[in-house]
Write an enzyme that holds these catalytic residues in place. Structure first.
Site, short mmCIF file in Angstrom:
data_model
loop_
_atom_site.label_atom_id
_atom_site.label_comp_id
_atom_site.label_asym_id
_atom_site.label_seq_id
_atom_site.Cartn_x
_atom_site.Cartn_y
_atom_site.Cartn_z
CG HIS A 202 -0.86 -5.61 -4.56
ND1 HIS A 202 0.22 -5.38 -3.57
CD2 HIS A 202 -1.62 -6.40 -4.07
CE1 HIS A 202 0.06 -6.35 -2.47
NE2 HIS A 202 -1.34 -6.66 -2.70
CG ASP B 34 -3.31 -8.15 5.21
OD1 ASP B 34 -2.06 -8.12 4.47
OD2 ASP B 34 -4.24 -7.75 4.59
CD GLU C 73 1.67 -10.12 -0.30
OE1 GLU C 73 1.62 -8.88 -0.71
OE2 GLU C 73 0.74 -10.99 0.23
NE ARG D 139 -3.92 -2.02 2.10
CZ ARG D 139 -3.85 -3.48 2.18
NH1 ARG D 139 -2.76 -3.98 2.66
NH2 ARG D 139 -4.60 -4.10 2.19
CG HIS E 161 -0.14 -11.43 -3.94
ND1 HIS E 161 -0.80 -12.17 -3.07
CD2 HIS E 161 -0.13 -10.03 -3.46
CE1 HIS E 161 -1.43 -11.46 -2.22
NE2 HIS E 161 -1.19 -10.29 -2.56
#
Ligand code: BGC
Length: 386
Positions: free
Chosen positions: A141, A287, A351, A116, A214
């Site tokens: 992304h 996350d 990631e 982000r 990803h």
């Protein structure tokens, strides 16, 4: 004299044979559909009419990785369990249509800026750039049509360790980012059942770059099962707390004593629903971006995941400083493929990357790439069993 001529003839014949046999070994012919350890088939047409291709890379053990030049997506990844059985462990689809309909970046190459950027804005050299706000108020992304949704040029390179070289040129101003960016990604399926991903980029104007892959994994190979029993180690002593929109607050917080401590092995599910932890609440689970204890940019082991039933182990090595560990908390059944619709927490992502929102956070390691520099990172995903 006669003898000399004869031996000369023999010698050049041998030399020619050597040359030709060498040639067949190294020849890369992207027009032939079948070469030794890489195979190419059509993967359907994009709405633009462009044709996507699907490459199958195989190694001698039986590991198979399929990659399409649409988004550089890893569509299938067959890894052995403790009995030597190879099963697909990567969420995704066998059909291009599924990716076009709905894909939460399954297996894709993500860029120009993975993760982000707050409010879709950043300032570089005194100029403010505006990006699409495609994730609430934030940019995520690489924008509406990031590198995951473009067609890459593909060159298969045959050999014992087959490679797929993908290149893409992102125009100056594409998705709001400054500078023409030439990107090259090389996937190499190695003999030791690992997939190496080498990323490289060059720009003609100062820009920001943060490339990653990803892939979503479910090491059971059963995509209807949640991944909560997978056991995870992250060699990271800090993580980046976020605000409600998942933008880092700027703090690097010690993981010790929090549900974010994976310096020792923990099941994903052990603390994922901790009602007292506001960070867990913001991410709807994990996350977040973890910052590695080893801050060097050398290739280092940063993560490992073990799935006890199958015995599969996935290890991650990278030159990057951080990793977004995401437990599929936004999978909601919309994305489909391989006979299932992908539901809540049926996959996890590791990631490797620079920190989210670095272009707006001066204290974070820089993600600025200047014209005289080369962006270069490597990540390896290695499978074994125990
Ligand atoms: C993000 C998640 C997001 C997912 C798919 C991850 O990298 O951190 O918040 O839902 O990608 O877009």
């Amino acid at each position: 004299m006669k003898l000399k001529a004869l031996s000369l003839l023999l010698c050049s014949a041998l030399l020619f044979q050597n040359c030709t046999s060498k040639k067949t070994e190294t020849t890369q012919d992207s027009t032939t559909s079948t070469i030794k350890s890489i195979e190419k088939v059509d993967f359907g047409n994009l709405p633009s009419g462009e044709k996507a291709e699907l490459y199958t890379l195989k190694n001698a053990n039986g590991m198979v990785v399929k990659i399409t030049n649409y988004g550089g997506i890893i569509t299938n990844w067959l890894a052995p369990d403790k009995n030597g059985k190879y099963v697909d462990i990567a969420l995704g689809s066998d059909s291009l249509k599924d990716y076009l309909d709905a894909s939460p970046y399954f297996g894709a190459l993500v860029g120009r800026y993975g993760n982000r950027i707050a409010k879709g804005k950043f300032t570089l050299d005194g100029k403010t750039y505006t990006l699409a706000q495609n994730n609430g108020v934030n940019a995520l992304h690489g924008g509406k049509k990031g590198f995951d949704k473009v067609l890459w040029n593909a060159t298969p390179i045959d050999g014992e360790e087959p490679q797929l070289k993908l290149t893409y040129t992102s125009a100056d101003g594409e998705e709001g980012y400054p500078g023409k960016l030439d990107v090259e990604v090389i996937y190499t399926l190695q003999k030791d059942n690992s997939l190496k991903i080498d990323y490289q980029a060059k720009t003609d104007k100062a820009t920001v770059v943060n490339l990653t892959n990803h892939a979503y994994f479910n090491l059971t190979g059963d995509f209807t099962k949640e991944v909560l029993d997978h056991e995870v180690i992250l060699n990271a002593d800090k993580f980046l707390p976020v605000d409600e929109t998942l933008i880092p607050t700027g703090e690097l917080k010690a993981v010790a004593g929090t549900p974010f401590d994976f310096t020792k092995s923990f099941k994903i599910g052990a603390r994922i629903n901790d009602p007292k932890d506001v960070q867990i609440k913001y991410g709807k689970g994990y996350d977040h971006c973890w910052v590695f204890t080893d801050t060097s940019n050398k290739l280092k082991n940063v993560a490992s995941v073990y799935e006890p039933n199958s015995g599969r182990v996935l290890e991650v090595f990278t030159t990057e400083p951080a990793i977004q560990f995401y437990t599929g908390n936004f999978l909601d059944g919309k994305a489909k493929g391989k006979g299932v619709s992908y539901k809540f927490r049926t996959g996890f992502c590791l990631e490797t990357e620079h920190y989210p929102d670095s272009p707006n956070q001066a204290k974070f390691p820089t993600t600025v790439l200047k014209p005289n520099e080369t962006y270069q990172t490597t990540t390896i995903y290695k499978f074994s069993t125990k």
